[in-house]
Design a protein around this motif. Structure first.
Motif, PDB file in Angstrom:
ATOM      1  N   GLU A 161      -8.929   5.386  -0.288  1.00 35.27           N
ATOM      2  CA  GLU A 161      -8.557   4.123   0.247  1.00 35.27           C
ATOM      3  C   GLU A 161     -10.085   3.686  -0.704  1.00 35.27           C
ATOM      4  O   GLU A 161     -10.467   3.759  -0.915  1.00 35.27           O
ATOM      5  CB  GLU A 161      -8.725   4.128   1.534  1.00 35.27           C
TER       6      GLU A 161
ATOM      7  N   LYS B 289      -8.054  10.916   0.897  1.00 36.59           N
ATOM      8  CA  LYS B 289      -8.168   9.832   1.047  1.00 36.59           C
ATOM      9  C   LYS B 289      -8.546   8.721   0.451  1.00 36.59           C
ATOM     10  O   LYS B 289      -8.629   9.312  -0.648  1.00 36.59           O
ATOM     11  CB  LYS B 289     -10.106   9.046   1.940  1.00 36.59           C
TER      12      LYS B 289
ATOM     13  N   THR C  56      -1.056   5.132   0.174  1.00 36.79           N
ATOM     14  CA  THR C  56      -0.350   5.741   1.572  1.00 36.79           C
ATOM     15  C   THR C  56       0.050   6.829   1.737  1.00 36.79           C
ATOM     16  O   THR C  56       0.302   8.164   1.896  1.00 36.79           O
ATOM     17  CB  THR C  56       0.378   4.399   2.026  1.00 36.79           C
ATOM     18  N   GLN C  57       1.479   6.919   1.119  1.00 43.08           N
ATOM     19  CA  GLN C  57       2.385   7.607   0.479  1.00 43.08           C
ATOM     20  C   GLN C  57       1.747   9.400  -0.165  1.00 43.08           C
ATOM     21  O   GLN C  57       1.508  10.680   0.726  1.00 43.08           O
ATOM     22  CB  GLN C  57       3.398   8.058  -0.344  1.00 43.08           C
TER      23      GLN C  57
ATOM     24  N   VAL D 149      -6.628   0.129   2.515  1.00 42.63           N
ATOM     25  CA  VAL D 149      -6.000   0.816   1.216  1.00 42.63           C
ATOM     26  C   VAL D 149      -5.744  -0.472   0.641  1.00 42.63           C
ATOM     27  O   VAL D 149      -5.255  -0.712   0.864  1.00 42.63           O
ATOM     28  CB  VAL D 149      -5.289   1.595   2.026  1.00 42.63           C
TER      29      VAL D 149
ATOM     30  N   LYS E 219      -1.044  10.727   2.311  1.00 44.92           N
ATOM     31  CA  LYS E 219      -0.183  11.591   3.403  1.00 44.92           C
ATOM     32  C   LYS E 219      -0.108  13.232   2.938  1.00 44.92           C
ATOM     33  O   LYS E 219       0.135  14.178   3.407  1.00 44.92           O
ATOM     34  CB  LYS E 219       1.165  10.262   3.684  1.00 44.92           C
TER      35      LYS E 219
ATOM     36  N   ASP F  60       0.911  -1.313  -0.162  1.00 49.04           N
ATOM     37  CA  ASP F  60      -0.103   0.226   0.335  1.00 49.04           C
ATOM     38  C   ASP F  60       0.940   1.426  -0.011  1.00 49.04           C
ATOM     39  O   ASP F  60       0.620   2.208   0.396  1.00 49.04           O
ATOM     40  CB  ASP F  60      -1.512  -0.081   1.277  1.00 49.04           C
TER      41      ASP F  60
END
Ligand code: ATP
Length: 451
Positions: A294, A292, A283-284, A305, A287, A279
């Motif tokens: 997901e 979001k 995820t990066q 995710v 961030k 992921d």
């Protein structure tokens, strides 16, 4: 018998027949970039079309994307390219050239006597330093106040940053994929081996988003599927292999990676990488962007995710591999011929229409046949030179079918179809020709090359 193909012969054929030229040749060329000529464009387009066919046309779970080359600079912060997309580089104080520190054993020192870099009597190498491979440019009209942006070094990140858009508009749910073909740029320290490693190249990448617990099975699926794609397009089995990366070769984001490799004249080399990226990317980007990224499953109420399996191929490298694998030299009726035994679907030109002589009604009927074929498949009309010379011209560019119009054609409206590989000649009625050639093009094919 040794394989007839060498890199020198492929480069010479590419130039002679206008497949690929060195870029900016009239100015002396520019470091390892190439321009594709007519047959090269047709061949590479066929390679890309076969990729689209396998990835999108024949599947219900993958959609297409064409993202921009210039992206928000944060993309490359999030992806890790800004900090970590580096190769170790050494300079030689004696010859002033730069080399990839991890390739020294394969690279030739430019000075005499010919040795590997570092082994020559005057080689004087610096310590290795990290060199970022991304090309920088400035966005906006004022150079000093403009924002620094980067030419993308891979197409993949354009897919990740569009994950949400695609999820919303494509009505897909994991497992599903996003496929993209386009130019990427890497300021390679030591490009070379013709179009194998250049600073501007085309990638064919697909990111497959899956529920986390399905990642291992999809990784195995895509490894096999991508290897088989090359085999189905005629690459000889004994010149193709899958190689799993050792744990110390893995990128920081990848839990497993395998390369599809081809036995080039320079040895086994990567055609394509298949990676289980976990992921990491979504995820990066979540961030760094605050979005979001997901998937919410309305049935199970599960929110997760997705993990990503990525097959990442190079269109230029694949094209080179198909050419190398197809290249052959043979003696036919006492004469030497050079032939590209390409899969008919990859061949730049499918059919060449050739009147045997430039008289009677032969050119007119040949034009009629050419007119019937050209709307269906890439075809060529050629009436210049002896028939033997015209066949050899077509052999060199890999044309699978030569359609010859002769005196009998004028009597019974049949033509001969010469097969590039078997050299068999068959008489076929003009009316049946388009259907016959279309059927031959759709049939399974394997390389007749034995070496
Ligand atoms: P290499 O180890 O050869 O530098 P890579 O592992 O960095 O390649 P990836 O980032 O996995 O390559 O890119 C996917 C594919 O893109 C490669 O398998 C290759 O076919 C193609 N590719 C990468 N770099 C180049 C390049 N400089 N020139 C031509 N094709 C390239």
């Amino acid at each position: 018998m040794p394989d007839a193909a060498t890199m020198e012969k492929i480069v010479a054929l590419c130039k002679r027949r206008g497949f690929v030229f060195a870029s900016s040749e009239i100015y002396g060329g520019i470091g390892s970039t190439y321009d594709y000529g007519h047959y090269g464009v047709l061949l590479k387009t066929n390679v890309k079309n076969e990729w689209w066919r396998a990835m999108v046309r024949e599947r219900d779970d993958i959609v297409a994307l064409d993202s921009a080359i210039l992206q928000h600079p944060k993309t490359w912060e999030a992806s890790g390219h800004l900090a970590g997309f580096t190769d170790p580089m050494v300079d030689c104080r004696a010859c002033g050239q730069r080399f990839r520190a991890d390739h020294l054993g394969e690279l030739q020192c430019p000075q005499k006597p010919s040795k590997h870099v570092g082994d020559g009597p005057s080689c004087d190498l610096t310590e290795a330093r990290d060199f970022n491979l991304m090309f920088e440019t400035t966005m906006g009209p004022v150079k000093d106040s403009g924002a620094t942006v980067y030419l993308r070094p891979e197409t993949a990140q354009g897919i990740f940053v569009n994950f949400k858009n695609v999820l919303q508009f494509s009505r897909k749910k994991p497992p599903f994929g996003i496929a993209q073909v386009g130019k990427s740029f890497r300021n390679e320290i030591t490009p070379g081996n013709f179009v194998f490693r250049t600073r501007e190249f085309e990638q064919m990448e697909m990111e497959f988003f899956v529920p986390p617990d399905e990642a291992p099975q999809w990784y195995d699926f895509w490894k096999a599927a991508r290897r088989d794609w090359y085999a189905e397009l005629g690459i000889r089995e004994d010149h193709l292999r899958l190689r799993d990366h050792d744990p110390d070769e893995l990128s920081h984001y990848s839990s497993a990676t395998a390369d599809v490799e081809y036995l080039f004249p320079i040895g086994w080399s990567e055609l394509e990488g298949i990676a289980n990226r976990g992921d990491f990317d979504l995820t990066q980007h979540a961030k760094f962007s605050g979005e979001k990224l997901e998937y919410f499953d309305p049935q199970t109420k599960d929110r997760y995710v997705p993990h990503v399996i990525e097959p990442a191929a190079g269109a230029d490298r694949a094209t080179l591999a198909f050419m190398v694998d197809a290249y052959d030299e043979e003696e036919v009726e006492g004469e030497q011929r050079t032939v590209l035994k390409l899969h008919p679907r990859l061949a730049p030109v499918k059919a060449a229409v050739l009147p045997l002589v430039r008289k009677d009604d032969q050119p007119a009927v040949a034009q009629e046949v050419y007119g019937a074929l050209r709307g269906l498949m890439q075809s060529e009309y050629d009436e210049g030179g002896s028939i033997g010379r015209r066949y050899r011209r077509q052999d060199e560019i890999g044309t699978p079918y030569c359609v010859t119009i002769d005196h009998q054609t004028l009597e019974d409206r049949t033509v001969t179809v010469r097969d590039r590989d078997s050299l068999s000649q068959e008489r076929i009625a003009i009316d049946a020709l388009p259907g016959e050639l279309a059927a031959r093009l759709a049939a399974p094919w394997s390389s007749p090359k034995t070496a």
